[in-house]
Design a protein around this motif. Structure first.
Motif, PDB file in Angstrom:
ATOM      1  N   LEU A  97     -23.980  18.387   1.952  1.00 26.84           N
ATOM      2  CA  LEU A  97     -21.885  17.707   2.395  1.00 26.84           C
ATOM      3  C   LEU A  97     -21.497  19.532   2.738  1.00 26.84           C
ATOM      4  CD1 LEU A  97     -19.532  16.430   2.897  1.00 26.84           C
ATOM      5  CD2 LEU A  97     -19.763  15.968   0.348  1.00 26.84           C
ATOM      6  N   ALA A  98     -22.008  20.418   2.194  1.00 25.94           N
ATOM      7  CA  ALA A  98     -21.399  21.914   2.125  1.00 25.94           C
ATOM      8  C   ALA A  98     -20.871  22.609   3.492  1.00 25.94           C
ATOM      9  CB  ALA A  98     -21.770  22.979   1.064  1.00 25.94           C
ATOM     10  N   ASN A  99     -21.715  21.822   4.873  1.00 22.97           N
ATOM     11  CA  ASN A  99     -22.477  22.360   5.892  1.00 22.97           C
ATOM     12  C   ASN A  99     -20.725  21.862   6.384  1.00 22.97           C
ATOM     13  OD1 ASN A  99     -24.517  23.210   5.514  1.00 22.97           O
ATOM     14  ND2 ASN A  99     -25.190  21.964   7.099  1.00 22.97           N
ATOM     15  N   PRO A 125      -6.897  20.455  -0.199  1.00 25.42           N
ATOM     16  CA  PRO A 125      -6.942  19.601  -0.101  1.00 25.42           C
ATOM     17  C   PRO A 125      -5.707  18.968  -1.540  1.00 25.42           C
ATOM     18  CG  PRO A 125      -8.948  19.465  -0.024  1.00 25.42           C
ATOM     19  CD  PRO A 125      -8.886  21.053  -0.437  1.00 25.42           C
ATOM     20  N   ALA A 126      -5.903  20.399  -2.052  1.00 25.62           N
ATOM     21  CA  ALA A 126      -5.365  19.240  -3.191  1.00 25.62           C
ATOM     22  C   ALA A 126      -3.733  19.948  -3.407  1.00 25.62           C
ATOM     23  CB  ALA A 126      -5.366  20.426  -4.951  1.00 25.62           C
ATOM     24  N   ALA A 127      -3.327  20.468  -2.487  1.00 22.44           N
ATOM     25  CA  ALA A 127      -2.284  20.894  -1.499  1.00 22.44           C
ATOM     26  C   ALA A 127      -1.295  20.631  -0.854  1.00 22.44           C
ATOM     27  CB  ALA A 127      -2.413  22.371  -1.477  1.00 22.44           C
ATOM     28  N   LEU A 128      -2.388  19.618   0.141  1.00 26.22           N
ATOM     29  CA  LEU A 128      -2.003  19.044   1.428  1.00 26.22           C
ATOM     30  C   LEU A 128      -1.885  17.241   1.246  1.00 26.22           C
ATOM     31  CD1 LEU A 128      -2.281  20.856   4.328  1.00 26.22           C
ATOM     32  CD2 LEU A 128      -0.410  20.265   3.343  1.00 26.22           C
ATOM     33  N   GLY A 129      -3.043  17.232   0.144  1.00 29.96           N
ATOM     34  CA  GLY A 129      -3.213  15.644  -0.372  1.00 29.96           C
ATOM     35  C   GLY A 129      -4.196  15.518   0.463  1.00 29.96           C
ATOM     36  N   VAL A 130      -4.535  15.805   1.863  1.00 26.78           N
ATOM     37  CA  VAL A 130      -5.981  15.115   2.915  1.00 26.78           C
ATOM     38  C   VAL A 130      -7.054  16.658   2.711  1.00 26.78           C
ATOM     39  CG1 VAL A 130      -3.810  14.172   4.179  1.00 26.78           C
ATOM     40  CG2 VAL A 130      -4.652  16.433   4.559  1.00 26.78           C
ATOM     41  N   ALA A 131      -8.812  15.407   3.519  1.00 28.02           N
ATOM     42  CA  ALA A 131      -9.462  16.621   3.890  1.00 28.02           C
ATOM     43  C   ALA A 131      -8.594  16.737   5.110  1.00 28.02           C
ATOM     44  CB  ALA A 131     -10.133  15.985   3.212  1.00 28.02           C
ATOM     45  N   ARG A 132      -8.351  18.103   5.599  1.00 28.07           N
ATOM     46  CA  ARG A 132      -8.720  18.780   6.653  1.00 28.07           C
ATOM     47  C   ARG A 132      -9.401  18.869   7.547  1.00 28.07           C
ATOM     48  NH1 ARG A 132      -3.007  20.620   8.338  1.00 28.07           N
ATOM     49  NH2 ARG A 132      -2.207  18.038   8.304  1.00 28.07           N
ATOM     50  N   VAL A 133     -10.116  19.110   8.552  1.00 28.09           N
ATOM     51  CA  VAL A 133     -11.536  19.034   8.654  1.00 28.09           C
ATOM     52  C   VAL A 133     -11.177  20.122   9.899  1.00 28.09           C
ATOM     53  CG1 VAL A 133     -13.566  19.269   9.394  1.00 28.09           C
ATOM     54  CG2 VAL A 133     -12.978  17.519   7.511  1.00 28.09           C
ATOM     55  N   GLU A 193     -22.306  28.612  14.773  1.00 29.08           N
ATOM     56  CA  GLU A 193     -23.100  28.329  13.077  1.00 29.08           C
ATOM     57  C   GLU A 193     -22.473  27.131  12.776  1.00 29.08           C
ATOM     58  OE1 GLU A 193     -23.368  32.207  11.224  1.00 29.08           O
ATOM     59  OE2 GLU A 193     -24.659  33.158  12.252  1.00 29.08           O
ATOM     60  N   ARG A 194     -20.501  26.963  12.544  1.00 34.89           N
ATOM     61  CA  ARG A 194     -19.939  26.531  11.444  1.00 34.89           C
ATOM     62  C   ARG A 194     -21.187  24.989  12.272  1.00 34.89           C
ATOM     63  NH1 ARG A 194     -19.362  26.040   6.802  1.00 34.89           N
ATOM     64  NH2 ARG A 194     -18.089  27.296   6.827  1.00 34.89           N
ATOM     65  N   ASP A 220     -23.444  24.167  14.368  1.00 35.43           N
ATOM     66  CA  ASP A 220     -24.915  24.164  14.357  1.00 35.43           C
ATOM     67  C   ASP A 220     -24.720  23.039  12.887  1.00 35.43           C
ATOM     68  OD1 ASP A 220     -25.390  24.628  16.997  1.00 35.43           O
ATOM     69  OD2 ASP A 220     -25.975  26.453  16.351  1.00 35.43           O
ATOM     70  N   GLY A 221     -24.215  23.737  11.991  1.00 36.14           N
ATOM     71  CA  GLY A 221     -24.437  23.296  10.427  1.00 36.14           C
ATOM     72  C   GLY A 221     -23.575  21.604  10.046  1.00 36.14           C
ATOM     73  N   ILE A 222     -22.383  21.596  10.724  1.00 34.37           N
ATOM     74  CA  ILE A 222     -22.083  20.159  10.864  1.00 34.37           C
ATOM     75  C   ILE A 222     -23.381  19.273  11.808  1.00 34.37           C
ATOM     76  CG2 ILE A 222     -20.420  18.581  11.893  1.00 34.37           C
ATOM     77  CD1 ILE A 222     -18.374  20.929  11.431  1.00 34.37           C
ATOM     78  N   ARG A 223     -23.533  19.990  12.367  1.00 29.08           N
ATOM     79  CA  ARG A 223     -25.464  19.346  13.625  1.00 29.08           C
ATOM     80  C   ARG A 223     -26.203  18.293  12.639  1.00 29.08           C
ATOM     81  NH1 ARG A 223     -26.736  20.255  18.975  1.00 29.08           N
ATOM     82  NH2 ARG A 223     -26.065  21.955  18.467  1.00 29.08           N
ATOM     83  N   GLU A 224     -26.313  19.751  11.536  1.00 24.69           N
ATOM     84  CA  GLU A 224     -28.067  19.464  10.636  1.00 24.69           C
ATOM     85  C   GLU A 224     -27.333  18.738   9.815  1.00 24.69           C
ATOM     86  OE1 GLU A 224     -30.476  22.595   8.126  1.00 24.69           O
ATOM     87  OE2 GLU A 224     -28.800  23.338   8.490  1.00 24.69           O
ATOM     88  N   CYS A 225     -26.151  18.310   9.621  1.00 20.10           N
ATOM     89  CA  CYS A 225     -25.281  17.600   7.701  1.00 20.10           C
ATOM     90  C   CYS A 225     -25.743  15.926   8.733  1.00 20.10           C
ATOM     91  CB  CYS A 225     -24.701  17.739   7.272  1.00 20.10           C
ATOM     92  SG  CYS A 225     -23.846  16.688   6.469  1.00 20.10           S
ATOM     93  N   LEU A 226     -24.735  15.891   9.603  1.00 28.31           N
ATOM     94  CA  LEU A 226     -24.203  14.842  10.381  1.00 28.31           C
ATOM     95  C   LEU A 226     -25.170  14.126  11.678  1.00 28.31           C
ATOM     96  CD1 LEU A 226     -19.877  15.384  10.384  1.00 28.31           C
ATOM     97  CD2 LEU A 226     -21.876  13.870   8.427  1.00 28.31           C
ATOM     98  N   ALA A 227     -25.215  14.837  12.258  1.00 29.69           N
ATOM     99  CA  ALA A 227     -26.078  14.111  13.520  1.00 29.69           C
ATOM    100  C   ALA A 227     -27.345  15.028  14.076  1.00 29.69           C
ATOM    101  CB  ALA A 227     -25.142  14.752  14.676  1.00 29.69           C
TER     102      ALA A 227
END
Length: 296
Positions: free
Chosen positions: A159-161, A170-178, A186-187, A189-196
Motif C-alpha cells: 500500500l505504501a507504494n 488527508p487530514a487537512a483536505l478531508g480526501v485522499a488525493r492521489v 519509479e512511482r 512502477d511502484g503503483i504497478r507492483e502494488c495494484l497491477a
C-alpha cells in the motif's frame, strides 16, 4: 412486497438476478465495464454503480491538469471531503431497491467497496440474494478498514507504494488525493507492483487514466463490520485474488475466517483467481464465477 415476503422469497424467486457492482477507492464504475459487458452478452442482468463523487460526479482539481501545479494540488479544496459512508450506503440502497423490483439482487464490491457492501447488508439484508467480495475489505472482528492495516496478515501489503503518491494531507483536505498523473517512472512502477502486477505499459497507462484523484478520507476509519443478525443472514462469496499486493491473500483469508466464525451456519463460498488487485475484472475466470452465481 413486504420485508417478510422478500425474506421468504430468497432462493425461491425464479426471475433472473441483477448483479450490482460497487467499485473501490479512487475509482468508478469504469473499472467494471468489461465485466458488466461480458455478463450482459451472456444474457445476465448487471450494472456497475458510481458512488457519490465518482464517475460522472468525479472532481478533478484544476491543479491536477497538465502542466500540474503541485503546490495547488496540495491545497485545492474538494467537494468529496463532505461525503460520508452514509451517502455511499444511501445511494447503493436506492439502486438495490430499484433492481429488486425485477428480481433477486446480488451485491458485489471490490477493494474498499467491500465496506459499502457490508453496510448495505446490515441495512437491507432482506433485499439481497447474495453479497460478493472481490479482493475486498470484509470487516468482522475489527471495526474499520484502517484497523486491519495494522494486522500481521497485512504485513506483505505494498500500500505504501500508492500512498507515496498522495499529493495532499488527508487530514487537512478531508480526501485522499492521489496523483495518478505523476511522471515519475519509479512511482509508476511502484503503483504497478502494488495494484497491477503483470500489466504492460499500455495497460498501466489505461489504468492510471481511469483512476480518480480524490476519495473521501473518512471511509477507512468508519464502522464497517458486518453484523451477524443482518449481514450474517445473507449468503456470501469471497473471490480471492492470489496475486494481490494491496490486500495480501493472508488478509483476505483472515476476512473469510472471521466471517465464518461469526456465522458458522452460513459459511463463505470461497473462490480463487490468479489476479492482481485491479484484475482486470473481465478476466474469463472471474466472469465465469459471476455468471455461475447469476445462473443459480
Amino acid at each position: 412486497m413486504t420485508t417478510n415476503d422478500v425474506t421468504e422469497a430468497r432462493g425461491t424467486d425464479r426471475r433472473p438476478p441483477t448483479l450490482v457492482f460497487v467499485h473501490g477507492t479512487n475509482s468508478s464504475s469504469t473499472l467494471a465495464t468489461g465485466l458488466i459487458s461480458e455478463l450482459t452478452l451472456r444474457g445476465h442482468r448487471a450494472v456497475a454503480v458510481d458512488l457519490p463523487g465518482h464517475g460522472r460526479d468525479a472532481f478533478y482539481p484544476r491543479s491536477y491538469q497538465a502542466p500540474q501545479d503541485l503546490e495547488g494540488l496540495a491545497t485545492e479544496p474538494s467537494p468529496l471531503s463532505k461525503i460520508t459512508i452514509d451517502d455511499y450506503v444511501e445511494h447503493v440502497v436506492d439502486v438495490v431497491r430499484r433492481a429488486r423490483r425485477h428480481g433477486p439482487v446480488i451485491l458485489a464490491g471490490a477493494s474498499q467497496g467491500g465496506v459499502t457492501v457490508s453496510r448495505v447488508g446490515n441495512a437491507i439484508p432482506e433485499l439481497l440474494e447474495r453479497v460478493v467480495y472481490v479482493a475486498a475489505y470484509c470487516c468482522v472482528d475489527l471495526p474499520s478498514l484502517s484497523a486491519y492495516l495494522e494486522t500481521p496478515e497485512n504485513a506483505g501489503s505494498l500500500l505504501a507504494n500508492v500512498t507515496g503518491a498522495i499529493a495532499a494531507d488527508p487530514a487537512a483536505l478531508g480526501v485522499a488525493r492521489v496523483n495518478w498523473r505523476t511522471a515519475d517512472p519509479e512511482r509508476i512502477d511502484g503503483i504497478r507492483e502494488c495494484l497491477a502486477g503483470g500489466f504492460t505499459d499500455r495497460q498501466m497507462g489505461h489504468l492510471l487514466a481511469m483512476l480518480e484523484p480524490d476519495e473521501t478520507a473518512a471511509i477507512p476509519l468508519t464502522e464497517a463490520r458486518g453484523q451477524a443478525h443482518t449481514w450474517g443472514r445473507i449468503p456470501r462469496t469471497y473471490v480471492r485474488f492470489t496475486l494481490d499486493r494491496l490486500i495480501p491473500p493472508a488478509l483476505q483469508d483472515r476476512f473469510i475466517a472471521e466471517a465464518d466464525r461469526l456465522t458458522p451456519d452460513n459459511p463463505t463460498d470461497v473462490r480463487s483467481v490468479a489476479a492482481p488487485h485491479v484484475g482486470p475484472f473481465d478476466l474469463p475466470e472471474l466472469v465465469d464465477i459471476f455468471a455461475e452465481l447469476a445462473g443459480r
